[in-house]
Design an enzyme around this catalytic site. Structure first.
Site, mmCIF file in Angstrom:
data_model
loop_
_atom_site.group_PDB
_atom_site.id
_atom_site.type_symbol
_atom_site.label_atom_id
_atom_site.label_comp_id
_atom_site.label_asym_id
_atom_site.label_seq_id
_atom_site.Cartn_x
_atom_site.Cartn_y
_atom_site.Cartn_z
ATOM 1 N N GLY A 17 21.553 37.162 -28.365
ATOM 2 C CA GLY A 17 22.552 37.584 -27.376
ATOM 3 C C GLY A 17 23.404 38.748 -27.865
ATOM 4 C CG ASP A 38 18.699 33.453 -27.735
ATOM 5 O OD1 ASP A 38 18.325 33.257 -26.562
ATOM 6 O OD2 ASP A 38 19.788 33.989 -28.010
ATOM 7 C CE LYS A 103 27.742 36.815 -21.717
ATOM 8 N NZ LYS A 103 28.007 37.994 -22.507
ATOM 9 C CB SER A 143 35.985 31.324 -24.674
ATOM 10 O OG SER A 143 36.514 32.213 -23.727
ATOM 11 C CB ALA A 144 40.808 33.891 -24.963
ATOM 12 C CE1 TYR A 167 31.565 29.959 -21.501
ATOM 13 C CE2 TYR A 167 33.563 31.122 -20.838
ATOM 14 C CZ TYR A 167 32.550 30.912 -21.752
ATOM 15 O OH TYR A 167 32.517 31.646 -22.914
ATOM 16 C CE LYS A 171 31.690 28.796 -24.958
ATOM 17 N NZ LYS A 171 30.726 28.893 -26.042
ATOM 18 C CG PHE A 197 41.610 37.026 -26.962
ATOM 19 C CD1 PHE A 197 41.548 36.056 -27.966
ATOM 20 C CD2 PHE A 197 42.630 36.922 -26.032
ATOM 21 C CE1 PHE A 197 42.487 35.022 -28.046
ATOM 22 C CE2 PHE A 197 43.574 35.897 -26.107
ATOM 23 C CZ PHE A 197 43.510 34.955 -27.117
ATOM 24 C CG ASN A 198 38.345 39.822 -22.553
ATOM 25 O OD1 ASN A 198 39.191 39.002 -22.907
ATOM 26 N ND2 ASN A 198 37.896 39.866 -21.320
ATOM 27 N NE ARG A 250 41.117 38.748 -18.567
ATOM 28 C CZ ARG A 250 41.953 38.625 -17.530
ATOM 29 N NH1 ARG A 250 43.157 39.163 -17.574
ATOM 30 N NH2 ARG A 250 41.594 37.953 -16.453
ATOM 31 C CG ASP A 315 40.075 37.110 -12.684
ATOM 32 O OD1 ASP A 315 39.361 36.666 -13.592
ATOM 33 O OD2 ASP A 315 39.850 38.192 -12.092
HETATM 34 P P1 NAD Z 1 24.938 36.111 -24.510
HETATM 35 O O1 NAD Z 1 24.553 35.481 -23.226
HETATM 36 O O2 NAD Z 1 24.601 37.535 -24.712
HETATM 37 O O3 NAD Z 1 24.363 35.277 -25.741
HETATM 38 C C1 NAD Z 1 24.171 33.889 -25.699
HETATM 39 C C2 NAD Z 1 22.739 33.632 -26.098
HETATM 40 O O4 NAD Z 1 22.524 32.226 -26.078
HETATM 41 C C3 NAD Z 1 21.744 34.268 -25.143
HETATM 42 O O5 NAD Z 1 20.850 35.087 -25.875
HETATM 43 C C4 NAD Z 1 21.027 33.083 -24.512
HETATM 44 O O6 NAD Z 1 19.682 33.370 -24.265
HETATM 45 C C5 NAD Z 1 21.230 31.994 -25.547
HETATM 46 N N1 NAD Z 1 21.224 30.625 -25.022
HETATM 47 C C6 NAD Z 1 21.927 30.128 -23.983
HETATM 48 N N2 NAD Z 1 21.651 28.816 -23.830
HETATM 49 C C7 NAD Z 1 20.776 28.485 -24.813
HETATM 50 C C8 NAD Z 1 20.125 27.282 -25.199
HETATM 51 N N3 NAD Z 1 20.312 26.146 -24.526
HETATM 52 N N4 NAD Z 1 19.305 27.288 -26.265
HETATM 53 C C9 NAD Z 1 19.096 28.435 -26.954
HETATM 54 N N5 NAD Z 1 19.675 29.613 -26.633
HETATM 55 C C10 NAD Z 1 20.500 29.629 -25.573
HETATM 56 O O7 NAD Z 1 26.504 35.877 -24.689
HETATM 57 P P2 NAD Z 1 27.470 36.436 -25.819
HETATM 58 O O8 NAD Z 1 28.422 37.355 -25.171
HETATM 59 O O9 NAD Z 1 26.704 36.894 -26.992
HETATM 60 O O10 NAD Z 1 28.260 35.116 -26.183
HETATM 61 C C11 NAD Z 1 27.942 34.310 -27.282
HETATM 62 C C12 NAD Z 1 28.851 33.095 -27.284
HETATM 63 O O11 NAD Z 1 30.194 33.527 -27.301
HETATM 64 C C13 NAD Z 1 28.698 32.226 -26.045
HETATM 65 O O12 NAD Z 1 28.788 30.878 -26.434
HETATM 66 C C14 NAD Z 1 29.893 32.601 -25.198
HETATM 67 O O13 NAD Z 1 30.317 31.532 -24.392
HETATM 68 C C15 NAD Z 1 30.928 32.920 -26.267
HETATM 69 N N6 NAD Z 1 31.955 33.857 -25.774
HETATM 70 C C16 NAD Z 1 31.586 35.087 -25.302
HETATM 71 C C17 NAD Z 1 32.560 35.943 -24.799
HETATM 72 C C18 NAD Z 1 32.184 37.298 -24.237
HETATM 73 O O14 NAD Z 1 32.987 37.867 -23.502
HETATM 74 N N7 NAD Z 1 31.039 37.854 -24.556
HETATM 75 C C19 NAD Z 1 33.903 35.557 -24.817
HETATM 76 C C20 NAD Z 1 34.236 34.307 -25.318
HETATM 77 C C21 NAD Z 1 33.244 33.463 -25.809
HETATM 78 N N1 UDP Z 2 37.506 42.745 -13.327
HETATM 79 C C1 UDP Z 2 37.432 43.679 -12.296
HETATM 80 N N2 UDP Z 2 36.208 43.989 -11.790
HETATM 81 C C2 UDP Z 2 35.054 43.447 -12.253
HETATM 82 C C3 UDP Z 2 35.134 42.502 -13.300
HETATM 83 C C4 UDP Z 2 36.376 42.174 -13.825
HETATM 84 O O1 UDP Z 2 38.449 44.183 -11.852
HETATM 85 O O2 UDP Z 2 33.969 43.771 -11.733
HETATM 86 C C5 UDP Z 2 38.809 42.433 -13.923
HETATM 87 C C6 UDP Z 2 39.169 40.958 -13.927
HETATM 88 O O3 UDP Z 2 39.841 40.619 -12.737
HETATM 89 C C7 UDP Z 2 40.074 40.870 -15.175
HETATM 90 C C8 UDP Z 2 39.505 41.932 -16.114
HETATM 91 O O4 UDP Z 2 38.762 42.817 -15.269
HETATM 92 O O5 UDP Z 2 41.392 41.232 -14.837
HETATM 93 C C9 UDP Z 2 38.586 41.382 -17.192
HETATM 94 O O6 UDP Z 2 37.598 40.581 -16.571
HETATM 95 P P1 UDP Z 2 36.352 40.021 -17.378
HETATM 96 O O7 UDP Z 2 35.546 39.191 -16.430
HETATM 97 O O8 UDP Z 2 35.672 41.137 -18.091
HETATM 98 O O9 UDP Z 2 37.007 39.101 -18.503
HETATM 99 P P2 UDP Z 2 37.779 37.704 -18.397
HETATM 100 O O10 UDP Z 2 38.445 37.648 -17.059
HETATM 101 O O11 UDP Z 2 36.740 36.655 -18.565
HETATM 102 O O12 UDP Z 2 38.764 37.738 -19.495
#
Ligand code: NAD
Ligand code: UDP
Length: 356
Positions: A17, A38, A103, A143-144, A167, A171, A197-198, A250, A315
């Site tokens: 991912g 994965d 996610k 996650s935040a 979701y 978490k 966070f993001n 964010r 949101d």
């Molecule tokens: P991503 O979707 O790119 O990566 C997650 C990976 O997990 C994917 O490659 C997917 O194929 C794999 N996966 C999902 N379910 C699975 C399963 N049951 N078995 C094996 N593989 C599986 O997402 P990411 O952005 O890399 O996020 C990674 C982690 O961080 C996630 O748990 C997500 O919830 C958490 N997270 C992400 C964000 C963000 O904004 N990217 C923010 C907070 C937390």
């Molecule tokens: N947002 C937006 N347009 C989009 C996606 C997100 O205006 O197409 C805004 C959303 O309302 C938030 C910020 O962008 O204020 C970040 O959103 P995102 O989904 O990236 O992160 P999260 O809300 O999960 O922190």
């Protein structure tokens, strides 16, 4: 560090991912043996080539230290097989970096069971097999989003946990399970819940990045799609939030800074007595939607057409980290600013317009 880390391996779930691919790269570069597991539900096998090509480009020789396995974390038999094989070749799995999960907050409203089954049942499965093999170091991607709607402008780790979407519930539940595991045998587990966070951006070469093929739920990949002209216009959800320009704020963090925090967390756990720790992983700086668009346009010399739409359900107006704890515990400072995140993210997207 380098001598020791050849004697064991680390399992990264979700290693294909967005976060996982940058972690595989960084840990391999530091000399660790890495197994990525994965299912490719949100990624592809191609990612392993991207990771290998980047390491080759940087002249890092990883020899046989990288296994890239297709499989589901819900598959107990496969998990046992992976742990057993590593024992047999004398490179036991010392710790797990558990990222695999679904996610999308939005999708989780539509299909909560899918989220509970994948994220929570999948995690329980991992923890059970870890226990069977006496592997008790885990860095978990939290996650935040678990903080939900808060009164606090800046969120610290003691802020009340109150998710507002399924979701986020999955978490916070996984964190609860990890707490129970820890407090029922306090002298064995080492656990870090990293509350991201993001994360945005990409590796500075643009050789690794985020899957932006599908309809993105998140802001940054959506901006990338508009910049690629795959979409005409960005919807900005809400102009009436209680923020300086009315749009959501964010705490965006560069993916490489985020990756580094995992390396430091793992080393911290490895070298400390059993403990459980929750850490906010953010920069402590807030950026509004309109500010992010403006910086992206300026840095990449392009135009992102946008229009206001009504607020999106689930949101929150502002979500910014108090990151003082992780700075202290990990001796870490996120270094890359919003401009760098926009530049690197675009470098990836513009060189991979059709995905990985
Ligand atoms: P991503 O979707 O790119 O990566 C997650 C990976 O997990 C994917 O490659 C997917 O194929 C794999 N996966 C999902 N379910 C699975 C399963 N049951 N078995 C094996 N593989 C599986 O997402 P990411 O952005 O890399 O996020 C990674 C982690 O961080 C996630 O748990 C997500 O919830 C958490 N997270 C992400 C964000 C963000 O904004 N990217 C923010 C907070 C937390
Ligand atoms: N947002 C937006 N347009 C989009 C996606 C997100 O205006 O197409 C805004 C959303 O309302 C938030 C910020 O962008 O204020 C970040 O959103 P995102 O989904 O990236 O992160 P999260 O809300 O999960 O922190």
């Amino acid at each position: 560090l380098y001598m020791v880390c050849d004697q064991y391996s680390i399992l990264i779930t979700g290693g294909a991912g967005f976060v996982g691919s940058h972690l595989c790269y960084l840990f391999l570069k530091k000399g660790f043996n890495i197994i990525s597991l994965d299912s490719f539900v949100n990624s592809t096998y191609e990612v392993s080539n991207n990771i290998r090509n980047l390491l080759k480009y940087e002249k890092v020789n990883i020899q046989n230290s990288f296994k890239f396995i297709k499989g589901d974390i819900k598959d107990t038999i496969l998990l046992r097989k992976i742990f057993k094989e590593q024992l047999d070749i004398n490179k036991p799995i010392k710790g797990v970096i558990h990222l695999a999960g679904l996610k999308s907050a939005n999708e989780s409203f539509k299909n909560p069971l899918k989220y509970w089954s994948n994220n929570v049942c999948g995690s329980i499965n991992i923890f059970k097999v870890m226990e069977e093999f006496n592997c008790k170091i885990i860095v978990f991607s939290s996650s935040a989003t678990i903080y939900g709607l808060t009164e606090n402008k800046i969120i610290n780790e003691k802020t009340k946990i109150k998710p507002i979407n399924p979701y986020g519930n999955t978490k916070s539940t996984i964190e609860t399970i990890l707490n129970d595991i820890y407090f029922n045998s306090p002298n064995s587990w080492k656990i870090a819940n990293l509350r991201y966070f993001n994360p945005i951006g990409a590796h500075p070469t643009g050789m690794l990045g985020e899957n932006i093929n599908d309809t993105p739920n998140n802001l940054f990949p959506y901006i990338l799609q508009v910049a690629l002209k795959k979409r005409n216009c960005l919807n900005v959800y809400g102009n009436d939030w209680p923020t300086k320009d009315g749009t959501g704020i964010r705490d965006y963090i560069h993916i490489m800074d985020l990756a580094k925090s995992h390396l430091l967390s793992f080393m911290n756990l490895l070298n400390s007595p059993p403990k459980i720790i929750n850490l906010n992983i953010g920069t402590g700086k807030g950026t509004s939607v309109l500010e992010l668009i403006r910086v992206f346009e300026e840095v990449n010399q392009c135009e992102i057409p946008w229009e206001f739409k009504s607020r999106r359900i689930g949101d929150v107006p502002i979500c910014v980290a108090d990151n003082s704890l992780c700075k202290k515990v990990l001796d870490w400072v996120p270094k890359k600013d919003i401009k760098t995140m926009c530049r690197d993210g675009w470098k990836w997207a513009s060189s991979h317009p059709n995905g990985f």
